[in-house]
Design an enzyme around this catalytic site. Sequence first.
Site, PDB file in Angstrom:
ATOM      1  CE1 TYR A 158     -49.181  34.352 -70.672  1.00  0.00           C
ATOM      2  CE2 TYR A 158     -50.829  34.301 -68.937  1.00  0.00           C
ATOM      3  CZ  TYR A 158     -49.913  33.649 -69.719  1.00  0.00           C
ATOM      4  OH  TYR A 158     -49.720  32.299 -69.561  1.00  0.00           O
ATOM      5  CE  LYS A 161     -45.801  34.577 -69.504  1.00  0.00           C
ATOM      6  NZ  LYS A 161     -46.655  33.877 -68.503  1.00  0.00           N
TER       7      LYS A 161
END
Length: 319
Positions: free
Chosen positions: A142, A170
């Site tokens: 992330y 992500k």
Amino acid sequence: MAKNASKNISPKGIYAPTITAFHRDGSVNLKGSREFVRFLLDQGVHGLVPLGSSGEPIAMTMDERKAVLEAIATEVAGKVPIYAGVVTYLTSEAIEFSRHAKAVGCAGLMLMAPYVLRPPKRDCFDHLRRVREAVGLPIMLYVVPVLTGTDFSVAEVHQLAEEDVIHSVKWSHPDYNRVPETRLVCGPSFPVFAGNDGIAFSALAAGADGWIGCLPIITPGLTVKLYEHLAVEKDLDAARDLWYRLMPLVLMEFSTVYSNNNDPHWLSMSRDSAILRGLAVGQTRPPLTGLRHHDLDHLKKLLVDLGEISVSGKAKRRA
């Protein structure tokens, strides 16, 4: 191409973050959290990412996080994959929570870099390596420098993928080029997700595997439709028309996100959208509060214009 990619679970589609529900006294509301998950599932999302930044884990104890994740896993009952958000500074806590995620049946983990103290990159790498070694679940990195203060380059993502430490990424980053560059460097078997709503359309059009963001919380059904237009039907005209309908929400969400004021706040906007739908998520724990009345009215109008709520829907007004 990242090695061992064929052995890893490949997330794809709209993976919606979840909102943690709270009671009026500030205690965790597991029933409300499950109700919100049912709403997301009914809207057709392809997966869930509970307890990432939108799930407010930094406002919760470890036991509360575990209880929420277990309740969500019970509600999902295997209908869609769950990638548990692992948002913590301590590596030992990241391992503890990740082991719990594995025990309750999560398909993978979404790890944020250790925040606040901004450890050197080599320490961030080791943080990820230790979680991977201790737990064994696939890891989605992330990347959200606006919250952590730590950025990762595409080359660093590729290095971690080659080491079999991470298995998807992500990009919660305003630089759209991260998506096609990652596809070019890491290969088509390495899943890439748009994590910034402002780049979601361009990222999906460029071949991103999925989308995790605020709009999948606020208008999950419409984000699923946008994904289908672009990734399944290959209907650029329909996708473009829908994107322009969603743009006012995106503009509201990002109007202050990179400012010192940060008001309206993206998370307050996400939570209040659920409240406007009549979902029992309650207000967050301080210091964060809900939208001010004029922002709440604006959000309500945008949702009415999209056909997401009725004109007669009641919204609690705040001074």
